[in-house]
Design a protein around this motif. Sequence first.
Motif, mmCIF file in Angstrom:
data_model
loop_
_atom_site.group_PDB
_atom_site.id
_atom_site.type_symbol
_atom_site.label_atom_id
_atom_site.label_comp_id
_atom_site.label_asym_id
_atom_site.label_seq_id
_atom_site.Cartn_x
_atom_site.Cartn_y
_atom_site.Cartn_z
ATOM 1 N N LEU A 183 35.619 -14.692 -10.145
ATOM 2 C CA LEU A 183 34.654 -13.825 -9.475
ATOM 3 C C LEU A 183 33.241 -14.088 -9.991
ATOM 4 N N TYR A 187 30.150 -15.344 -7.644
ATOM 5 C CA TYR A 187 28.854 -14.663 -7.559
ATOM 6 C C TYR A 187 27.711 -15.622 -7.908
ATOM 7 N N SER A 188 27.924 -16.446 -8.923
ATOM 8 C CA SER A 188 26.888 -17.394 -9.346
ATOM 9 C C SER A 188 26.649 -18.477 -8.302
ATOM 10 N N THR A 191 24.330 -17.029 -6.010
ATOM 11 C CA THR A 191 23.041 -16.892 -6.702
ATOM 12 C C THR A 191 22.246 -18.185 -6.567
ATOM 13 N N GLU A 202 21.386 -13.669 -11.372
ATOM 14 C CA GLU A 202 22.350 -12.775 -10.734
ATOM 15 C C GLU A 202 21.792 -11.371 -10.556
ATOM 16 N N MET A 206 21.528 -9.098 -7.012
ATOM 17 C CA MET A 206 22.007 -7.722 -6.955
ATOM 18 C C MET A 206 20.879 -6.785 -6.511
ATOM 19 N N LYS A 217 30.358 -10.111 5.197
ATOM 20 C CA LYS A 217 31.461 -9.705 4.306
ATOM 21 C C LYS A 217 32.813 -10.140 4.855
ATOM 22 N N VAL A 279 27.661 -10.547 -0.282
ATOM 23 C CA VAL A 279 28.297 -10.988 -1.527
ATOM 24 C C VAL A 279 28.495 -9.799 -2.474
ATOM 25 N N GLN A 280 27.501 -8.932 -2.537
ATOM 26 C CA GLN A 280 27.623 -7.744 -3.384
ATOM 27 C C GLN A 280 28.774 -6.858 -2.905
ATOM 28 N N THR A 283 32.032 -8.452 -3.878
ATOM 29 C CA THR A 283 32.213 -8.318 -5.330
ATOM 30 C C THR A 283 32.718 -6.926 -5.681
ATOM 31 N N VAL A 309 30.341 -10.154 -15.342
ATOM 32 C CA VAL A 309 30.400 -9.371 -14.105
ATOM 33 C C VAL A 309 30.352 -7.875 -14.397
ATOM 34 N N ASN A 312 27.251 -5.877 -13.587
ATOM 35 C CA ASN A 312 26.908 -5.526 -12.212
ATOM 36 C C ASN A 312 26.996 -4.010 -12.073
#
Length: 590
Positions: A183, A187-188, A191, A202, A206, A217, A279-280, A283, A309, A312
């Motif tokens: 995960l 996320y990266s 980014t 990151e 966010m 999504k 993406v958020q 996540t 993570v 976040n």
Amino acid sequence: MYILGISCFYHDSAAVLLKDGEILAAVEEERFTRKKHDSAFPEQSILFCLSTAGIGLGDIDSIVFYDKPILKFDRLLETYFASAPKGLKSFLHAIPIWLKEKIYFKKMLKDGLKNISDEKKHPPVYFSEHHLSHAASAFFPSPYEDAAILCIDGVGEWASSSAWVGSKNDIKPLFEIQFPHSLGLFYSTFTGYLGFKVNSGEYKMMGLAPYGKPIYKDLILKELIALFPDGSFQLNLKYFSFTSESGMFTEDFCKLFNHTQRKSEEKLLEFHKDMAASVQAVTEEVVLHLARAVKNLSGKKNLVMAGGVALNCVANGILVKSGLFDKVWVQPASGDSGGALGCALAFYHLHLKKERVISANFQKGSMLGPSFSNEEIKKLLIKYHFSFHEFPDSSSLDEVLVKDHLVKEKVVGFFQGRMEFGPRALGCRSIIGDARDTKMQSVMNLKIKKRESFRPFAPIVLKENVEEYFDWKASDESPYMLFTAPTKSKELPATTHVDGSARLQVIDKNIHPRVHALISAFKKETGCAVLINTSFNVRGEPIVCTPFEALKCFMTTDMDTLVLENFIIAKEKQPEVVMKAKWESAYAED
């Protein structure tokens, strides 16, 4: 018994010193070297830890490193061989470094220690596993006797997500998800795709997310990441390339979204905002997915978290609101720097079987770095010809600071006590202001922090008043700025993000009495129990550590006022010799 924990050679090097299981000192190397995310051997951090205890390296009983390099090297080799001939350029860059240097970690560590002490015999060096270090950093400093433990990051040796259960002075594993299904790397990847720097940008993604809509999504969940009933997940490796020299994604990734990678200084389009939001949202769903699995397997009512993570705060806030667990506690130094703390605690409790002290403030508010006396600061101010006002105590200073500076919309650098351990400034190395000021957010972003205008700031609020301003229970602790919550009050424009949320730091008098006293003085004058808080630095630089660095940051930005312990320095009252000094190129000799 002294135990020294170390993390280094990847990013966010740090050192931590325990004395009979108590944290005496913890600090990241970047604060001394002024190199953001410094990965070098933490020589200055170790020296600080030793000086705090008044001991030498020979007094240390054991040194513990936060992961197992040989296992990490094994993972790198397997990954490159599995993807060959792709990743050849990356292979040719990375592997020689490992063969020449990193594979001999124990020698590298001992060579570093020789620079600290010329004693012939050094303490024995032990190695912890990466995710065990994270798990220990989350559980042992937490206020819970037993808890479920969830660690989520990019990758350690092989693990990228892991679940554990902690009870008293013991930790046992439940499950782990291994590289390349990560995960953190997921996320990266986005980014980097959105033009931010991996492993530091990151936060920006966010912060950008609330400006968009999560319209991608469903596509991401359909094509890029699959969630399974047992709590696991898997990335579709058609779209990811973690050995690529050109990025962490493939051509198919760009084709899927019909956009090429954004360059760092290019204008942010609606697509980029919508992608960040999507993406958020994914996540957050994956974090809840993992949390449900660890809840079902552990049966525990409390959850503790660590790993990159876990920083976040939006996902953390949603996790709290879900009601899955009664309480959630997150390690404030959740990244690699916190691994130095975790490996030392793991060695103390798991290897040596030492009993654990359970405390509501075991981590001491994460105020574990250097501090400076009024005498040191006064000498510095005189040396550089500053005009200043000295106060006999903090209460008299707070009264003047509130009436003559904060309520007059001044931006204030606030430097007090021991520097914070972890990426967030918590009131010791902070820039503060009036959260009711509509101009404060843009002023701080553009004129002080010199960063993107969309980046949000955090409110610091008294624990006894938090429920008046935010949809947050006072019983849900948030001393480390690691959770977001909806804002109730309309009088806090400077700390309310575009989606109506805020990243909370709830000030408990027992954990942070100095900042509690300041906000109480502000509340007495204005009726408002909230201030704005951001880290004392400018874009691209680590948070300030010393008074000299605070003065330099103060003089090279549009900050109005600086508080150094018992001194107030107002920029408008500075003599010509101070104003004309070349602070941009000033060397921190002090």
